[in-house]
Design an enzyme around this catalytic site. Structure first.
Site, PDB file in Angstrom:
ATOM      1  N   CYS A   1      56.539  36.900   8.504  1.00 26.65           N
ATOM      2  CA  CYS A   1      56.495  38.096   7.656  1.00 26.65           C
ATOM      3  C   CYS A   1      57.631  39.073   7.989  1.00 26.65           C
ATOM      4  O   CYS A   1      58.787  38.794   7.711  1.00 26.65           O
ATOM      5  CB  CYS A   1      55.122  38.755   7.741  1.00 26.65           C
ATOM      6  SG  CYS A   1      54.890  39.993   6.465  1.00 26.65           S
TER       7      CYS A   1
ATOM      8  N   HIS B   1      51.391  34.491   6.347  1.00 20.94           N
ATOM      9  CA  HIS B   1      50.752  34.628   7.669  1.00 20.94           C
ATOM     10  C   HIS B   1      49.960  33.370   8.025  1.00 20.94           C
ATOM     11  O   HIS B   1      48.828  33.211   7.575  1.00 20.94           O
ATOM     12  CB  HIS B   1      49.810  35.836   7.670  1.00 20.94           C
ATOM     13  CG  HIS B   1      50.531  37.141   7.640  1.00 20.94           C
ATOM     14  ND1 HIS B   1      50.922  37.799   8.786  1.00 20.94           N
ATOM     15  CD2 HIS B   1      50.972  37.896   6.610  1.00 20.94           C
ATOM     16  CE1 HIS B   1      51.553  38.913   8.462  1.00 20.94           C
ATOM     17  NE2 HIS B   1      51.609  39.001   7.149  1.00 20.94           N
TER      18      HIS B   1
ATOM     19  N   GLU C   1      48.514  32.747  10.727  1.00 19.92           N
ATOM     20  CA  GLU C   1      47.440  33.054  11.666  1.00 19.92           C
ATOM     21  C   GLU C   1      46.138  33.443  10.972  1.00 19.92           C
ATOM     22  O   GLU C   1      45.078  33.460  11.590  1.00 19.92           O
ATOM     23  CB  GLU C   1      47.888  34.185  12.618  1.00 19.92           C
ATOM     24  CG  GLU C   1      48.101  35.567  11.994  1.00 19.92           C
ATOM     25  CD  GLU C   1      49.476  35.762  11.360  1.00 19.92           C
ATOM     26  OE1 GLU C   1      50.135  34.751  11.030  1.00 19.92           O
ATOM     27  OE2 GLU C   1      49.879  36.922  11.155  1.00 19.92           O
TER      28      GLU C   1
ATOM     29  N   SER D   1      27.500  43.992  35.447  1.00 21.14           N
ATOM     30  CA  SER D   1      26.742  44.745  34.449  1.00 21.14           C
ATOM     31  C   SER D   1      25.631  43.906  33.831  1.00 21.14           C
ATOM     32  O   SER D   1      24.810  44.418  33.088  1.00 21.14           O
ATOM     33  CB  SER D   1      27.696  45.189  33.336  1.00 21.14           C
ATOM     34  OG  SER D   1      28.091  44.049  32.589  1.00 21.14           O
ATOM     35  N   GLY D   2      25.653  42.597  34.112  1.00 19.58           N
ATOM     36  CA  GLY D   2      24.702  41.716  33.418  1.00 19.58           C
ATOM     37  C   GLY D   2      25.343  41.118  32.183  1.00 19.58           C
ATOM     38  O   GLY D   2      24.799  40.219  31.560  1.00 19.58           O
ATOM     39  N   GLY D   3      26.527  41.627  31.807  1.00 20.84           N
ATOM     40  CA  GLY D   3      27.228  41.123  30.620  1.00 20.84           C
ATOM     41  C   GLY D   3      28.080  39.901  30.941  1.00 20.84           C
ATOM     42  O   GLY D   3      28.201  39.492  32.100  1.00 20.84           O
ATOM     43  N   VAL D   4      28.677  39.351  29.889  1.00 19.75           N
ATOM     44  CA  VAL D   4      29.409  38.096  30.021  1.00 19.75           C
ATOM     45  C   VAL D   4      30.675  38.268  30.883  1.00 19.75           C
ATOM     46  O   VAL D   4      30.933  37.490  31.797  1.00 19.75           O
ATOM     47  CB  VAL D   4      29.807  37.568  28.617  1.00 19.75           C
ATOM     48  CG1 VAL D   4      30.629  36.308  28.735  1.00 19.75           C
ATOM     49  CG2 VAL D   4      28.570  37.326  27.780  1.00 19.75           C
ATOM     50  N   ASP D   5      31.463  39.310  30.585  1.00 19.81           N
ATOM     51  CA  ASP D   5      32.773  39.430  31.237  1.00 19.81           C
ATOM     52  C   ASP D   5      32.655  39.609  32.755  1.00 19.81           C
ATOM     53  O   ASP D   5      33.314  38.903  33.521  1.00 19.81           O
ATOM     54  CB  ASP D   5      33.574  40.607  30.645  1.00 19.81           C
ATOM     55  CG  ASP D   5      33.787  40.441  29.150  1.00 19.81           C
ATOM     56  OD1 ASP D   5      33.622  39.312  28.660  1.00 19.81           O
ATOM     57  OD2 ASP D   5      34.099  41.437  28.474  1.00 19.81           O
ATOM     58  N   SER D   6      31.824  40.564  33.180  1.00 21.09           N
ATOM     59  CA  SER D   6      31.748  40.790  34.629  1.00 21.09           C
ATOM     60  C   SER D   6      31.129  39.579  35.323  1.00 21.09           C
ATOM     61  O   SER D   6      31.510  39.234  36.449  1.00 21.09           O
ATOM     62  CB  SER D   6      30.992  42.078  34.960  1.00 21.09           C
ATOM     63  OG  SER D   6      29.646  41.994  34.566  1.00 21.09           O
TER      64      SER D   6
END
Ligand code: XMP
Length: 511
Positions: free
Chosen positions: A80, A168, A170, A222-227
């Protein structure tokens, strides 16, 4: 080797992150860098992609970087604005198009280009989004494709592996976009498709070992996925030298603190659970303003975490679960480094743990890759599939002031809703769900008695990143059953409503 495979130079397009995601889906490692902060090792990358941009190449303020170190020396794909930039500075002509070209179009090939277009059929659908157009190609360009409205939809520079496309690839609406990226990266640039979750784990663990050595690292779970994924990666690298702290702020879901703590311990993590509920509830006492509540919780967390981090002798590093979209945002063409400069100015006033050296094992990967990496390390799919949950927890789902009684009511309601979603096989179809306790009472009748009790709202949304979201069309039977259960089982609630607002204009959370 995964490093330095594909360099994506960002000119500020809203789609740049999508380019990176598509490239990663091809198991190819790539990095986004702003056009005005090209990496010193740009020449080490095997291929370069130039992104789109909201700017017009004809404007003096538009991105006009010097590409002499890479242009013609590395295979390059210009998308583009990138294509217009290439045309404009190679002797072609870029001018405003008569109509803003936006939406679907179909390719017709001018010149056979076996490698670039192999496996892509004539008529393939592509996505256009531009207001300038390339009127005349540079004299050394070979015209490759057109659409009905865009004559110069694709070209290459003669004698170079430099390709330019106006559309594009993508965007999902470009039906062969990923194939085109693969043709360019694999067949033309010869980039290896070796970027897999297993290879990421291997190289990241080695890198953490090298960087951190025998030092101690502290990480807030934190109990979350990332940490959680960050913790398992670090644990693989440094074992017991990783000290995890999991804080109960009293605003988690019902039984979440105990069950997640058990799960972490079962995974072999060196984790300390800190029940600071009372401290958080005291800090929140009497506060109704959402921003004040957020601040009080943020400050209490820093105090608790700082206290705990001080108990670990000689800790040198703070680990964080930062992921790639946060990194891209902070170094983006428009974002700039201002946020970082601020925290540098504040260093004197920061709590001690914030002065530690930072290790961020997930900083180069996207959320879906975090999940794949987690799965490849054997993390429980239930943990990896958990809905996002805000840091301030139920405090921003209890509108108005917070009391322990309100927290207890909302935990019960939330548990009925979430367990119901799981039992009905709906949980994984929903991006995020939760219940909100409203600051009003309404009249009801139970048996022969008049009641005057709380109203709760249920919210379930579908989304990909939380930036935009739509409410989920949950089956009536499910809503009916859930509403009955809540009203019958949770004392103090006599009315349930379902939130049917999309974001924008509403937000996902009510505060
Ligand atoms: P909104 O309400 O802005 O939420 O549409 C978008 C996503 O962000 C989460 N959220 C937060 N997460 N601290 C967090 O860690 C917060 O203060 C916060 N506020 C909203 C929200 O749950 C949703 O996933």
């Amino acid at each position: 080797m995964q490093q330095h495979q594909v360099l994506i130079l960002d000119f500020g397009s809203q789609y740049t992150q999508l380019i990176a995601r598509r490239v990663r889906e091809l198991n190819i490692y790539c990095e986004i860098h702003p056009y005005n902060k090209q990496p010193a090792n740009a020449s080490e990358f095997k291929a370069v992609i130039l992104s789109g941009s909201p700017s017009s190449v004809r404007s003096d303020q538009a991105p006009h970087p010097d590409l002499s170190e890479i242009r013609g020396k590395k295979p390059m794909l210009a998308v583009c604005y990138g294509a217009q930039y290439l045309a404009h500075f190679s002797g072609g002509e870029v001018a405003p198009s008569n109509t803003r070209e936006y939406g679907r179009a179909n390719l017709s090939f001018i010149k056979d280009n076996e490698i670039f277009f192999s496996e892509i059929s004539e008529g393939s659908q592509v996505w256009m989004s531009h207001s300038d157009t390339i009127k005349t190609l540079p004299t050394n360009a070979v015209h490759l494709a057109s659409t009905s409205d865009v004559k110069n939809a694709a070209f290459r520079i003669d004698g170079e592996d430099t390709f330019a496309i106006q559309f594009h690839p993508e965007v999902y609406h470009s039906s062969d976009g990923k194939q085109l990226l693969e043709n360019f990266l694999v067949k033309i640039a010869g980039v290896a498709q070796t970027w897999t979750p297993n290879s990421f784990v291997e190289t990241t663990v080695a890198k953490i070992k090298e960087t951190v050595g025998d030092d101690k690292v502290v990480l807030g779970l934190s109990g979350g996925v990332d940490s959680s994924v960050a913790a398992v990666l670090l644990h693989k690298a440094i074992g017991k030298n990783l000290y995890c702290i999991f804080v109960n702020n009293g605003l988690l879901r019902k039984n979440e603190f105990e069950s997640v703590l058990n799960q972490y311990e079962g995974m072999g993590l060196n984790v300390k659970g800190v029940d600071a509920s009372a401290r958080f509830l005291t800090a929140l006492k009497g506060l109704s303003d959402p921003e004040k509540k957020r601040k009080a919780i943020g400050n209490a967390f820093i105090e608790v975490f700082d206290d705990e981090a001080h108990k670990i002798e000689n800790v040198k590093w703070l680990a964080q679960g930062t992921i790639y979209p946060d990194v891209i945002e902070s170094v983006s063409v428009n974002g700039g480094p201002s946020a970082t400069i601020k925290s540098h100015h504040n260093v004197g006033g920061l709590p001690d743990f914030m002065k530690l050296k930072i290790v961020e094992p997930l900083r180069m990967i996207f959320k879906d890759e975090v999940r794949r990496v987690g799965a490849s390390m054997g993390i429980d799919p239930e943990l990896l599939g958990r809905h996002p949950f805000p840091g301030p927890g139920l405090a921003i789902r209890i509108l108005g002031d917070i009391t322990p009684e309100k927290v207890a009511i909302l935990q019960e309601v939330d548990a009925i809703f979430i367990d119901g979603l799981k039992e009905s096989g709906l949980y994984d179809k929903v991006w995020q769900a939760g219940a909100i306790l409203l600051p009003i009472n309404s009249v009801g009748v139970m048996g022969d008695e008049r009641t005057y009790e709380k109203v709760v709202a249920l919210r379930a949304v579908e989304s990909t990143d939380g930036m935009t979201a739509d409410w989920v069309n949950l089956p009536y039977e499910f809503l009916q059953k859930t509403s009955n259960q809540i009203i019958n089982k949770v004392k103090g609630v006599n009315r349930v409503v379902y939130d049917i607002s999309s974001k924008p204009p509403a937000t996902i959370e009510w505060e």
